[in-house]
Structures are given as C-alpha cells and as structure tokens.
Motif scaffolding. Structure first.
Motif, mmCIF file in Angstrom:
data_model
loop_
_atom_site.group_PDB
_atom_site.id
_atom_site.type_symbol
_atom_site.label_atom_id
_atom_site.label_comp_id
_atom_site.label_asym_id
_atom_site.label_seq_id
_atom_site.Cartn_x
_atom_site.Cartn_y
_atom_site.Cartn_z
ATOM 1 N N ASP A 1 -9.294 -4.743 -0.529
ATOM 2 C CA ASP A 1 -10.322 -4.077 0.277
ATOM 3 C C ASP A 1 -10.586 -2.739 -0.405
ATOM 4 O OD1 ASP A 1 -11.730 -2.526 2.091
ATOM 5 O OD2 ASP A 1 -10.439 -2.982 3.801
ATOM 6 N N HIS A 2 -11.590 -2.721 -1.269
ATOM 7 C CA HIS A 2 -11.867 -1.532 -2.069
ATOM 8 C C HIS A 2 -12.355 -0.356 -1.228
ATOM 9 C CE1 HIS A 2 -11.276 -3.530 -5.941
ATOM 10 N NE2 HIS A 2 -11.787 -4.596 -5.351
ATOM 11 N N VAL A 3 -13.089 -0.622 -0.167
ATOM 12 C CA VAL A 3 -13.617 0.447 0.681
ATOM 13 C C VAL A 3 -12.478 1.234 1.327
ATOM 14 C CG1 VAL A 3 -14.975 0.946 2.764
ATOM 15 C CG2 VAL A 3 -15.797 -0.728 1.094
ATOM 16 N N ASN A 4 -11.459 0.516 1.806
ATOM 17 C CA ASN A 4 -10.352 1.162 2.513
ATOM 18 C C ASN A 4 -9.093 1.336 1.669
ATOM 19 O OD1 ASN A 4 -11.534 1.476 5.239
ATOM 20 N ND2 ASN A 4 -11.727 -0.743 5.060
ATOM 21 N N GLU A 5 -9.189 0.997 0.359
ATOM 22 C CA GLU A 5 -8.059 1.138 -0.569
ATOM 23 C C GLU A 5 -6.826 0.377 -0.067
ATOM 24 O OE1 GLU A 5 -7.842 2.763 -3.584
ATOM 25 O OE2 GLU A 5 -9.873 3.515 -3.594
ATOM 26 N N GLN A 6 -7.029 -0.871 0.349
ATOM 27 C CA GLN A 6 -5.931 -1.692 0.847
ATOM 28 C C GLN A 6 -5.817 -2.980 0.035
ATOM 29 O OE1 GLN A 6 -6.951 -2.241 4.954
ATOM 30 N NE2 GLN A 6 -6.172 -0.230 5.545
ATOM 31 N N PHE A 7 -4.602 -3.466 -0.055
ATOM 32 C CA PHE A 7 -4.310 -4.718 -0.734
ATOM 33 C C PHE A 7 -3.448 -5.542 0.217
ATOM 34 C CE2 PHE A 7 -1.946 -7.374 -3.823
ATOM 35 C CZ PHE A 7 -3.012 -7.889 -4.546
ATOM 36 N N VAL A 8 -3.879 -6.767 0.515
ATOM 37 C CA VAL A 8 -3.174 -7.641 1.445
ATOM 38 C C VAL A 8 -2.882 -8.951 0.726
ATOM 39 C CG1 VAL A 8 -3.277 -8.808 3.679
ATOM 40 C CG2 VAL A 8 -4.399 -6.588 3.392
ATOM 41 N N TRP A 9 -1.634 -9.387 0.805
ATOM 42 C CA TRP A 9 -1.280 -10.621 0.142
ATOM 43 C C TRP A 9 -0.121 -11.289 0.869
ATOM 44 C CZ3 TRP A 9 2.899 -10.897 -3.848
ATOM 45 C CH2 TRP A 9 3.647 -9.724 -3.943
ATOM 46 N N ALA A 10 0.103 -12.558 0.559
ATOM 47 C CA ALA A 10 1.193 -13.291 1.169
ATOM 48 C C ALA A 10 1.927 -14.080 0.099
ATOM 49 C CB ALA A 10 0.671 -14.234 2.243
ATOM 50 N N VAL A 11 3.240 -14.145 0.268
ATOM 51 C CA VAL A 11 4.078 -14.960 -0.606
ATOM 52 C C VAL A 11 4.800 -16.002 0.240
ATOM 53 C CG1 VAL A 11 4.401 -13.224 -2.395
ATOM 54 C CG2 VAL A 11 6.017 -13.342 -0.513
ATOM 55 N N GLU A 12 5.044 -17.139 -0.392
ATOM 56 C CA GLU A 12 5.723 -18.248 0.261
ATOM 57 C C GLU A 12 7.031 -18.504 -0.480
ATOM 58 O OE1 GLU A 12 3.646 -22.064 1.924
ATOM 59 O OE2 GLU A 12 3.944 -22.279 -0.236
ATOM 60 N N TYR A 13 8.074 -18.837 0.283
ATOM 61 C CA TYR A 13 9.368 -19.143 -0.319
ATOM 62 C C TYR A 13 9.890 -20.446 0.295
ATOM 63 C CZ TYR A 13 14.010 -18.631 -2.252
ATOM 64 O OH TYR A 13 15.166 -18.848 -2.948
ATOM 65 N N PRO A 14 10.412 -21.361 -0.519
ATOM 66 C CA PRO A 14 10.838 -22.668 -0.010
ATOM 67 C C PRO A 14 12.202 -22.625 0.675
ATOM 68 C CG PRO A 14 11.237 -22.574 -2.345
ATOM 69 C CD PRO A 14 10.536 -21.276 -1.958
ATOM 70 N N GLY A 15 12.334 -21.746 1.635
ATOM 71 C CA GLY A 15 13.587 -21.618 2.372
ATOM 72 C C GLY A 15 13.322 -20.952 3.706
ATOM 73 N N GLY B 1 -8.461 6.179 -4.813
ATOM 74 C CA GLY B 1 -8.679 6.036 -6.250
ATOM 75 C C GLY B 1 -7.588 5.324 -7.015
ATOM 76 N N THR B 2 -6.548 4.804 -6.350
ATOM 77 C CA THR B 2 -5.436 4.199 -7.091
ATOM 78 C C THR B 2 -5.364 2.677 -6.991
ATOM 79 O OG1 THR B 2 -3.899 4.571 -5.256
ATOM 80 C CG2 THR B 2 -4.045 6.307 -6.933
ATOM 81 N N ILE C 1 3.067 0.912 -9.037
ATOM 82 C CA ILE C 1 2.847 0.914 -7.592
ATOM 83 C C ILE C 1 2.923 2.313 -7.006
ATOM 84 C CG2 ILE C 1 3.569 -1.477 -7.275
ATOM 85 C CD1 ILE C 1 6.247 -0.393 -6.199
ATOM 86 N N GLY C 2 2.853 3.312 -7.854
ATOM 87 C CA GLY C 2 2.940 4.697 -7.402
ATOM 88 C C GLY C 2 1.838 5.117 -6.456
ATOM 89 N N GLY C 3 0.704 4.418 -6.464
ATOM 90 C CA GLY C 3 -0.391 4.772 -5.583
ATOM 91 C C GLY C 3 -0.233 4.255 -4.165
ATOM 92 N N ILE C 4 0.798 3.445 -3.918
ATOM 93 C CA ILE C 4 1.006 2.908 -2.569
ATOM 94 C C ILE C 4 1.576 4.002 -1.669
ATOM 95 C CG2 ILE C 4 2.286 1.239 -1.168
ATOM 96 C CD1 ILE C 4 2.229 -0.660 -3.573
ATOM 97 N N VAL C 5 0.865 4.285 -0.589
ATOM 98 C CA VAL C 5 1.338 5.300 0.354
ATOM 99 C C VAL C 5 2.016 4.667 1.570
ATOM 100 C CG1 VAL C 5 -0.270 7.086 -0.393
ATOM 101 C CG2 VAL C 5 -0.939 5.528 1.435
ATOM 102 N N SER C 6 1.746 3.395 1.843
ATOM 103 C CA SER C 6 2.499 2.680 2.872
ATOM 104 C C SER C 6 2.537 1.201 2.517
ATOM 105 C CB SER C 6 1.899 2.888 4.264
ATOM 106 O OG SER C 6 0.670 2.230 4.403
ATOM 107 N N ASP C 7 3.642 0.578 2.876
ATOM 108 C CA ASP C 7 3.891 -0.827 2.552
ATOM 109 C C ASP C 7 4.470 -1.478 3.796
ATOM 110 O OD1 ASP C 7 4.915 -3.274 1.712
ATOM 111 O OD2 ASP C 7 6.167 -2.439 0.145
ATOM 112 N N LEU C 8 3.720 -2.372 4.394
ATOM 113 C CA LEU C 8 4.190 -3.118 5.551
ATOM 114 C C LEU C 8 4.379 -4.563 5.139
ATOM 115 C CD1 LEU C 8 1.671 -1.742 8.202
ATOM 116 C CD2 LEU C 8 4.048 -1.036 7.883
#
Length: 103
Positions: free
Chosen positions: A43-57, A13-14, A83-90
C-alpha cells in the motif's frame, strides 16, 4: 497448516526501498525454512506492506521455525539491514473463516 499474517508500517519514503529485497532475499530464505508466501501487497499511499506465510505444521511449530529463521546468520546479514524503515510490525497466526474449509 498454519498461516501467519504480517503487517509492516514503514517510515515515509522507505517502503519503496524494501520492495526489491522481498522477492530476492526474504522469500527464498523463508522457503528454505519450509514457509511459503501466500500473498504480499504493498500500500504505497499509506507506506504499508501486508503479507502472509504458510507453514505445514501447527501454529506452535510455525512460531518455533520462525525463531530458527530469525536466528539464521543470513537473515541478520541479508535481510535485517533492509528492514530499517519498518516502524511497526504486527504478526499473528490466523484462522481461515471464509471460504469454509471442508470437514
């Protein structure tokens, strides 16, 4: 150029509470540190958020710049509270394997 893949698992729910803050707070603050968001998926079904960032180095430069980003008072004031609803961050710097990069 270095890319970091980030995967968040949210408590039930977060995820929906987090989504409005991503483009309005996280993306602009990351950009001010030289990062660009490559993609972001929810991914609303599994309550997951996946993203990527790029850095010029290098990967080490990305990690050092991210440490500066996380130490920014704006991050602790504007982003940390939502971000209090995050239970794990990889997260880890990744290598592109397909499509092949030009030599």
């Amino acid at each position: 150029m270095a890319i970091q893949l980030r995967r968040y698992q949210f408590a039930p729910g977060t995820l929906a509470e987090f989504l409005p803050y991503f483009p309005t707070r996280a993306v602009p603050l990351r950009a001010s540190y030289g990062f660009s968001v490559v993609f972001a998926y929810a991914d609303h079904v599994n309550e997951q958020f996946v993203w990527a960032v790029e850095y010029p180095g290098t990967a080490d430069e990305l990690r050092a710049r991210e440490a500066e980003y996380l130490a920014d008072p704006e991050w602790s004031a504007q982003i940390e509270p939502v971000i209090g609803g995050i239970v794990s961050d990889l997260s880890e710097v990744i290598d592109q394997v397909w499509p092949p990069q030009a030599a």
